[in-house]
Design a protein around this motif. Structure first.
Motif, mmCIF file in Angstrom:
data_model
loop_
_atom_site.group_PDB
_atom_site.id
_atom_site.type_symbol
_atom_site.label_atom_id
_atom_site.label_comp_id
_atom_site.label_asym_id
_atom_site.label_seq_id
_atom_site.Cartn_x
_atom_site.Cartn_y
_atom_site.Cartn_z
ATOM 1 N N THR A 280 0.919 3.822 -3.222
ATOM 2 C CA THR A 280 0.369 5.136 -2.893
ATOM 3 C C THR A 280 1.373 6.237 -3.187
ATOM 4 O O THR A 280 1.012 7.313 -3.683
ATOM 5 C CB THR A 280 -0.040 5.193 -1.411
ATOM 6 N N SER B 49 -3.971 1.851 2.172
ATOM 7 C CA SER B 49 -3.795 2.934 1.198
ATOM 8 C C SER B 49 -4.574 4.173 1.596
ATOM 9 O O SER B 49 -4.080 5.301 1.488
ATOM 10 C CB SER B 49 -4.244 2.461 -0.191
ATOM 11 N N ALA C 262 0.825 -1.207 0.000
ATOM 12 C CA ALA C 262 0.000 0.000 0.000
ATOM 13 C C ALA C 262 0.863 1.264 0.000
ATOM 14 O O ALA C 262 0.551 2.243 -0.693
ATOM 15 C CB ALA C 262 -0.919 -0.007 1.220
ATOM 16 N N ASN D 142 -1.141 1.895 -10.367
ATOM 17 C CA ASN D 142 -2.595 2.082 -10.373
ATOM 18 C C ASN D 142 -3.308 0.795 -10.773
ATOM 19 O O ASN D 142 -4.372 0.469 -10.238
ATOM 20 C CB ASN D 142 -2.977 3.209 -11.337
ATOM 21 N N TYR E 276 -3.339 -1.580 -7.852
ATOM 22 C CA TYR E 276 -4.351 -1.154 -6.877
ATOM 23 C C TYR E 276 -5.744 -1.554 -7.333
ATOM 24 O O TYR E 276 -6.550 -2.072 -6.536
ATOM 25 C CB TYR E 276 -4.265 0.354 -6.671
#
Length: 284
Positions: free
Chosen positions: A103, A164, A99, A111, A114
């Motif tokens: 981040t 995150s 995370a 991205n 995530y």
């Protein structure tokens, strides 16, 4: 005006108390039902499930003795504790670092990572359970260490999501100041960032502990019934026989013993759940 205001506040409090009392009964009722029936004779549980265990209904600790003898509860308790503790440690350790990286490092592939992790949260387990079992058998994961790896995979999505949201609220200036003082990336993370993650780390640990400890389907599918590594939910389910031969008394007793550790753990840690979740939601 003041009287009406006072009356309105009083009515509102009464409604709130009644609503909270109703919720308390809804959530605590099943626990009390299991505890009450664990001290009743097995034949009285179905005939009078809501009767108190007094008089002819009272069976003492017979259900507990029979349940312990029939299930190998203490062995299952040890394996459940081992899998739960190390699964939570591994999940928290890797999810927090993942995370933090995705981040702070903004690229298309971080991205994507995530989004994939978040998407894994909404995929029903039933869609992946057969491929999971097949892969686990092929890789030799039908053991406690394999279960820890599987729990890491299934728990990473929610854990990274919560971490995150919290990390986004940590000022980058703090890390930049540490870098100016000579901290490298690893020292920056472990000495500066990680201590600030304590509230959300406790929250994730509690959520993962409750999930892994109570999980039945994954250990049953992967480990099965023919190995010595059975967890508590699996051995309790073994008390369910066929053709109406269920030993409900022993099952209720074993459920009480299985619930006690997680209830005690939750009571001592419950305040951190709200603090961590709210902090992560606000900062995210």
């Amino acid at each position: 005006m003041n009287t009406a205001h006072s009356g309105g506040v009083t009515v509102g409090k009464i409604i709130t108390y009644l609503f909270l009392t109703l919720l308390t009964v809804i959530f605590i009722g099943p626990l009390l039902f299991i505890l009450m029936n664990s001290f009743k004779g097995r034949f009285f549980i179905s005939d009078a499930p809501f009767a108190f265990p007094v008089g002819q209904y009272f069976a003492g600790v017979t259900n507990y003795v029979q349940g312990l003898a029939a299930t190998g509860f203490f062995s299952a308790f040890g394996w459940s504790a081992f899998i739960t503790v190390f699964s939570v440690i591994i999940i928290v350790f890797f999810a927090a670092m993942t995370a933090y990286y995705i981040t702070r490092v903004k690229t298309w592939w971080t991205n994507l990572i995530y989004l994939v992790l978040v998407f894994s949260m909404v995929v029903p387990f039933q869609m992946v359970m057969f491929p999971t079992v097949k892969i686990a058998d092929s890789l030799g994961l039908a053991n406690p260490l394999g279960m820890i790896l599987l729990y890491l995979g299934f728990g990473a999505g929610l854990s990274v999501f919560i971490f995150s949201g919290f990390i986004k609220g940590i000022p980058v200036d703090v890390e930049e100041a540490a870098m100016i003082d000579g901290c490298g990336p690893l020292r920056n993370y472990f000495l500066v960032v990680l201590p600030m993650l304590k509230p959300v780390t406790i929250t994730v640990s509690i959520l993962m502990t409750m999930w892994v400890w109570n999980d039945y389907l994954l250990p049953y599918l992967v480990i099965g019934l023919s190995t010595p590594y059975k967890t508590i939910p699996v051995v309790v389910q073994q008390l369910v026989g066929s053709h109406g031969s269920n030993d409900m008394g022993a099952m209720m007793a074993m459920l009480v013993l299985a619930i006690i550790p997680i209830v005690v753990f939750y009571l001592f840690s419950q305040k951190y759940i709200i603090e961590g979740v709210v902090a992560g939601a606000v900062k995210g």
